[in-house]
Design a protein around this motif. Sequence first.
Motif, PDB file in Angstrom:
ATOM      1  N   PRO A 111       0.815  -1.223   0.000  1.00 55.58           N
ATOM      2  CA  PRO A 111       0.000   0.000   0.000  1.00 55.58           C
ATOM      3  C   PRO A 111       0.840   1.262   0.000  1.00 55.58           C
ATOM      4  CG  PRO A 111       0.119  -0.920   2.216  1.00 55.58           C
ATOM      5  CD  PRO A 111       0.860  -1.872   1.320  1.00 55.58           C
ATOM      6  N   GLY A 112       0.314   2.318  -0.624  1.00 55.18           N
ATOM      7  CA  GLY A 112       0.947   3.623  -0.568  1.00 55.18           C
ATOM      8  C   GLY A 112       2.343   3.630  -1.155  1.00 55.18           C
ATOM      9  N   LEU A 113       3.323   4.031  -0.356  1.00 56.58           N
ATOM     10  CA  LEU A 113       4.694   4.223  -0.822  1.00 56.58           C
ATOM     11  C   LEU A 113       5.453   2.913  -0.978  1.00 56.58           C
ATOM     12  CD1 LEU A 113       5.557   7.285   1.450  1.00 56.58           C
ATOM     13  CD2 LEU A 113       4.839   7.323  -0.940  1.00 56.58           C
ATOM     14  N   GLY A 114       5.121   1.915  -0.184  1.00 53.44           N
ATOM     15  CA  GLY A 114       5.757   0.609  -0.319  1.00 53.44           C
ATOM     16  C   GLY A 114       7.213   0.575   0.105  1.00 53.44           C
ATOM     17  N   LEU A 115       7.615   1.384   1.094  1.00 51.36           N
ATOM     18  CA  LEU A 115       8.994   1.412   1.580  1.00 51.36           C
ATOM     19  C   LEU A 115       9.118   0.674   2.903  1.00 51.36           C
ATOM     20  CD1 LEU A 115       9.853   5.152   0.822  1.00 51.36           C
ATOM     21  CD2 LEU A 115      10.503   3.146  -0.518  1.00 51.36           C
ATOM     22  N   ARG A 116      10.331   0.259   3.232  1.00 51.51           N
ATOM     23  CA  ARG A 116      10.568  -0.464   4.476  1.00 51.51           C
ATOM     24  C   ARG A 116      10.321   0.443   5.672  1.00 51.51           C
ATOM     25  NH1 ARG A 116      16.368  -3.103   4.315  1.00 51.51           N
ATOM     26  NH2 ARG A 116      15.675  -3.645   6.426  1.00 51.51           N
ATOM     27  N   PRO A 117       9.866  -0.124   6.801  1.00 52.65           N
ATOM     28  CA  PRO A 117       9.567   0.684   7.991  1.00 52.65           C
ATOM     29  C   PRO A 117      10.808   1.342   8.578  1.00 52.65           C
ATOM     30  CG  PRO A 117       8.506  -1.478   8.130  1.00 52.65           C
ATOM     31  CD  PRO A 117       9.450  -1.534   6.973  1.00 52.65           C
ATOM     32  N   GLY A 118      10.671   2.606   8.933  1.00 50.00           N
ATOM     33  CA  GLY A 118      11.691   3.314   9.696  1.00 50.00           C
ATOM     34  C   GLY A 118      12.975   3.646   8.983  1.00 50.00           C
ATOM     35  N   VAL A 119      13.004   3.635   7.644  1.00 44.90           N
ATOM     36  CA  VAL A 119      14.267   3.854   6.928  1.00 44.90           C
ATOM     37  C   VAL A 119      14.446   5.304   6.479  1.00 44.90           C
ATOM     38  CG1 VAL A 119      14.351   1.479   6.127  1.00 44.90           C
ATOM     39  CG2 VAL A 119      13.252   3.216   4.699  1.00 44.90           C
ATOM     40  N   ILE A 120      13.403   6.123   6.528  1.00 41.93           N
ATOM     41  CA  ILE A 120      13.453   7.493   6.019  1.00 41.93           C
ATOM     42  C   ILE A 120      13.597   8.481   7.181  1.00 41.93           C
ATOM     43  CG2 ILE A 120      12.262   9.231   4.644  1.00 41.93           C
ATOM     44  CD1 ILE A 120      13.161   6.798   3.056  1.00 41.93           C
ATOM     45  N   ASP A 121      14.510   9.442   7.023  1.00 41.74           N
ATOM     46  CA  ASP A 121      14.774  10.424   8.078  1.00 41.74           C
ATOM     47  C   ASP A 121      13.904  11.678   7.935  1.00 41.74           C
ATOM     48  OD1 ASP A 121      16.872   8.858   9.227  1.00 41.74           O
ATOM     49  OD2 ASP A 121      18.183   9.515   7.592  1.00 41.74           O
ATOM     50  N   GLY A 122      13.226  11.830   6.829  1.00 42.32           N
ATOM     51  CA  GLY A 122      12.372  12.987   6.620  1.00 42.32           C
ATOM     52  C   GLY A 122      11.807  12.964   5.214  1.00 42.32           C
ATOM     53  N   ALA A 123      10.729  13.700   4.992  1.00 43.37           N
ATOM     54  CA  ALA A 123      10.083  13.699   3.681  1.00 43.37           C
ATOM     55  C   ALA A 123       9.589  15.097   3.343  1.00 43.37           C
ATOM     56  CB  ALA A 123       8.917  12.710   3.655  1.00 43.37           C
ATOM     57  N   ILE A 124       9.697  15.449   2.060  1.00 39.83           N
ATOM     58  CA  ILE A 124       9.130  16.705   1.575  1.00 39.83           C
ATOM     59  C   ILE A 124       8.311  16.398   0.319  1.00 39.83           C
ATOM     60  CG2 ILE A 124      11.052  18.062   2.477  1.00 39.83           C
ATOM     61  CD1 ILE A 124      11.954  18.457  -0.456  1.00 39.83           C
ATOM     62  N   SER A 125       7.399  17.283   0.021  1.00 34.67           N
ATOM     63  CA  SER A 125       6.589  17.151  -1.188  1.00 34.67           C
ATOM     64  C   SER A 125       6.181  18.547  -1.636  1.00 34.67           C
ATOM     65  CB  SER A 125       5.355  16.288  -0.921  1.00 34.67           C
ATOM     66  OG  SER A 125       4.540  16.217  -2.070  1.00 34.67           O
ATOM     67  N   ILE A 126       6.372  18.828  -2.901  1.00 32.55           N
ATOM     68  CA  ILE A 126       6.047  20.143  -3.459  1.00 32.55           C
ATOM     69  C   ILE A 126       4.893  19.987  -4.445  1.00 32.55           C
ATOM     70  CG2 ILE A 126       6.919  22.171  -4.648  1.00 32.55           C
ATOM     71  CD1 ILE A 126       8.299  21.596  -1.968  1.00 32.55           C
ATOM     72  N   SER A 127       3.753  20.549  -4.095  1.00 29.31           N
ATOM     73  CA  SER A 127       2.575  20.623  -4.977  1.00 29.31           C
ATOM     74  C   SER A 127       2.136  19.260  -5.495  1.00 29.31           C
ATOM     75  CB  SER A 127       2.870  21.549  -6.176  1.00 29.31           C
ATOM     76  OG  SER A 127       3.388  22.773  -5.744  1.00 29.31           O
ATOM     77  N   ALA A 128       2.039  18.266  -4.615  1.00 25.55           N
ATOM     78  CA  ALA A 128       1.680  16.926  -5.072  1.00 25.55           C
ATOM     79  C   ALA A 128       0.514  16.304  -4.309  1.00 25.55           C
ATOM     80  CB  ALA A 128       2.899  16.002  -4.977  1.00 25.55           C
ATOM     81  N   VAL A 129       0.409  16.553  -3.013  1.00 23.36           N
ATOM     82  CA  VAL A 129      -0.555  15.808  -2.191  1.00 23.36           C
ATOM     83  C   VAL A 129      -1.993  16.074  -2.592  1.00 23.36           C
ATOM     84  CG1 VAL A 129      -1.381  15.461   0.176  1.00 23.36           C
ATOM     85  CG2 VAL A 129       1.055  15.696  -0.259  1.00 23.36           C
ATOM     86  N   GLN A 130      -2.301  17.277  -3.074  1.00 23.10           N
ATOM     87  CA  GLN A 130      -3.691  17.586  -3.430  1.00 23.10           C
ATOM     88  C   GLN A 130      -4.204  16.732  -4.587  1.00 23.10           C
ATOM     89  OE1 GLN A 130      -1.234  19.873  -3.733  1.00 23.10           O
ATOM     90  NE2 GLN A 130      -1.204  20.646  -5.833  1.00 23.10           N
ATOM     91  N   TRP A 131      -3.285  16.108  -5.362  1.00 21.90           N
ATOM     92  CA  TRP A 131      -3.706  15.227  -6.454  1.00 21.90           C
ATOM     93  C   TRP A 131      -4.456  14.006  -5.919  1.00 21.90           C
ATOM     94  CZ3 TRP A 131      -2.829  15.926 -11.782  1.00 21.90           C
ATOM     95  CH2 TRP A 131      -2.030  17.025 -12.131  1.00 21.90           C
ATOM     96  N   LEU A 132      -4.192  13.615  -4.669  1.00 24.93           N
ATOM     97  CA  LEU A 132      -4.851  12.444  -4.089  1.00 24.93           C
ATOM     98  C   LEU A 132      -6.343  12.680  -3.855  1.00 24.93           C
ATOM     99  CD1 LEU A 132      -2.199  11.316  -1.444  1.00 24.93           C
ATOM    100  CD2 LEU A 132      -2.724  10.210  -3.630  1.00 24.93           C
ATOM    101  N   CYS A 133      -6.769  13.916  -3.856  1.00 26.18           N
ATOM    102  CA  CYS A 133      -8.172  14.231  -3.580  1.00 26.18           C
ATOM    103  C   CYS A 133      -9.052  14.100  -4.817  1.00 26.18           C
ATOM    104  CB  CYS A 133      -8.289  15.645  -3.013  1.00 26.18           C
ATOM    105  SG  CYS A 133      -7.449  15.866  -1.430  1.00 26.18           S
ATOM    106  N   ASN A 134      -8.486  13.710  -5.961  1.00 23.87           N
ATOM    107  CA  ASN A 134      -9.250  13.566  -7.193  1.00 23.87           C
ATOM    108  C   ASN A 134      -9.378  12.094  -7.564  1.00 23.87           C
ATOM    109  OD1 ASN A 134      -9.473  16.432  -7.734  1.00 23.87           O
ATOM    110  ND2 ASN A 134      -7.308  16.376  -8.219  1.00 23.87           N
ATOM    111  N   ALA A 135     -10.554  11.707  -8.030  1.00 25.40           N
ATOM    112  CA  ALA A 135     -10.795  10.337  -8.489  1.00 25.40           C
ATOM    113  C   ALA A 135     -10.570  10.291  -9.994  1.00 25.40           C
ATOM    114  CB  ALA A 135     -12.212   9.889  -8.126  1.00 25.40           C
TER     115      ALA A 135
END
Length: 297
Positions: A111-135
Amino acid sequence: MSSRPELQAPPEIFYDEVEARKYTSSSRIVGIQAELSERALELLAVPDDGVPRLLLDIGCGSGLSGETISEYGHQWIGLDISRSMLDVALERETEGDLILGDMGQVNRLLPGLGLRPGVIDGAISISAVQWLCNADKSCHEPRLRLKAFFGSLYRCLGRGARAVFQLYPENNAQRELILSFAMRAGFAGGVVIDYPHSSKKRKEYLVLTCGPPSTSTIAPSAKGEDENSCSDDGSSGDEENQTVCISDRHRPRKKQKVTKKGKTRSWVLQKKEKMRSKGNVVPPDSKYTARKRKARF
């Protein structure tokens, strides 16, 4: 036709080869991306101890924001759904590792990103998350996609790590929808708005911390017109006195009162509506809902 890209076509179609190259070759867009990425990294508050961190760039596109991450001395992984954008990133020889994938995919195995647990130290996203609100497809359900995205992001981040999303919500309801699913996943944080009184310079950032709220999870102050701090909780129309909203999903649950006769029809309908709001698949209501079965046929 609306000028918002997410309302014109799915991202993998809108950002085709022509649009991807036009996007990357525009000096204006490159400058804006660099400015937004620098502000996102500032809000990310990665310790300045000289140790490179592994950051996740969600919706990395052609790697413009990834270049800013590299300039700060960190390593990064970029995820994007547009193959054309990633092809441009490869041509530009970006330093990060690139993944072609859908950040909101609803898949029980991955599901979602499909990455291993606890391996990322931080995340950023520029102008992308609002795309999830569209079907964009018949199988897309925005609530399920937001649930899968924030749930997988929470798992792959280390405890105490931050995630910063620069986004353009279409309206207040969309802003609250995104924030609510982030809180349900376990994040603490809120919305920071830079220059809230300016129609051109106004920018929104969703600043989240992986874990319950504490003194270290309070989102930093926003930039105002006079460089004074100014923050917004994303739900109030009054921008004179704005504060960062700190939320937490770990609230004590109230026990449901049950009558001696059992659970009433109104209780069952209320429970089903609550499950729907969480993005779960619930059978439709009918005249048989909550009707007691007979002992025998």
